[in-house]
Design an enzyme around this catalytic site. Structure first.
Site, PDB file in Angstrom:
ATOM      1  N   ALA A 179       0.833  -1.210   0.000  1.00 51.77           N
ATOM      2  CA  ALA A 179       0.000   0.000   0.000  1.00 51.77           C
ATOM      3  C   ALA A 179       0.866   1.258   0.000  1.00 51.77           C
ATOM      4  O   ALA A 179       0.565   2.226  -0.696  1.00 51.77           O
ATOM      5  CB  ALA A 179      -0.935  -0.005   1.207  1.00 51.77           C
ATOM      6  N   TYR A 180       1.936   1.247   0.774  1.00 58.42           N
ATOM      7  CA  TYR A 180       2.836   2.398   0.823  1.00 58.42           C
ATOM      8  C   TYR A 180       3.465   2.634  -0.542  1.00 58.42           C
ATOM      9  O   TYR A 180       3.480   3.759  -1.056  1.00 58.42           O
ATOM     10  CB  TYR A 180       3.923   2.169   1.879  1.00 58.42           C
TER      11      TYR A 180
END
Length: 163
Positions: free
Chosen positions: A57-58
């Site tokens: 996600a990052y």
């Protein structure tokens, strides 16, 4: 299963690092460039370029910000120039506290050993690149500057003895 089309997904993932990146476009008030355009700069990091980071996600959020940089540059030009800086390893107490001293020292040493410039970034290095984009690059827009001591070029090095 994640619903990638939901507002909640974007709200949670595009700020995966704990900050609202939409507020990270900065300029230097009172400083003019040689051209009568406004300049804005995003601070991202190398995760969206390398595909490495603390989580998928990052990485996805940083890659999205790189894409947003391109899109904003396309839409806002010629009145506004949009660029981004993507720092690699930045020396400092904040990173050391987050990683722990032993991990920080090992990561810093590995970065230095594997990058062509054999160094890590200081805050001053990032500031100088930021000023360059905001003030000295009137014909540059839609770019992401990797400030990574050449890590993108790094490959495992084979030690060759000179004759």
């Amino acid at each position: 299963i994640m619903d990638f089309s939901s507002r909640e997904f974007y709200d949670s993932q595009l700020v995966a690092d704990g900050s609202d990146s939409s507020h990270c476009l900065v300029g230097l008030p009172g400083v003019t460039s040689p051209r009568p355009t406004e300049s804005r700069l995003g601070f991202i990091d190398t995760a969206g370029v390398y595909g490495t980071g603390s989580s998928i996600a990052y990485v996805a959020s940083k890659a999205a910000l790189n894409g947003i940089t391109l899109s904003l540059a396309r839409v806002l030009g010629p009145e506004v120039r949009i660029n981004a800086v993507c720092p690699g390893f930045v020396e400092g107490e904040w990173l050391k506290a987050g990683m722990g001293e032993a991990t920080y020292n090992a990561a810093q040493e590995a970065w230095r050993a594997n990058t062509p410039l054999q160094t890590t970034n200081r805050a001053e290095d990032i500031a100088e690149s930021t000023v360059f984009f905001l003030v000295s690059a009137p014909n540059v827009t839609g770019e992401t500057l990797l400030i990574d001591s050449g890590m993108r070029l790094a490959q495992p090095r084979v030690q060759v003895q000179k004759r």
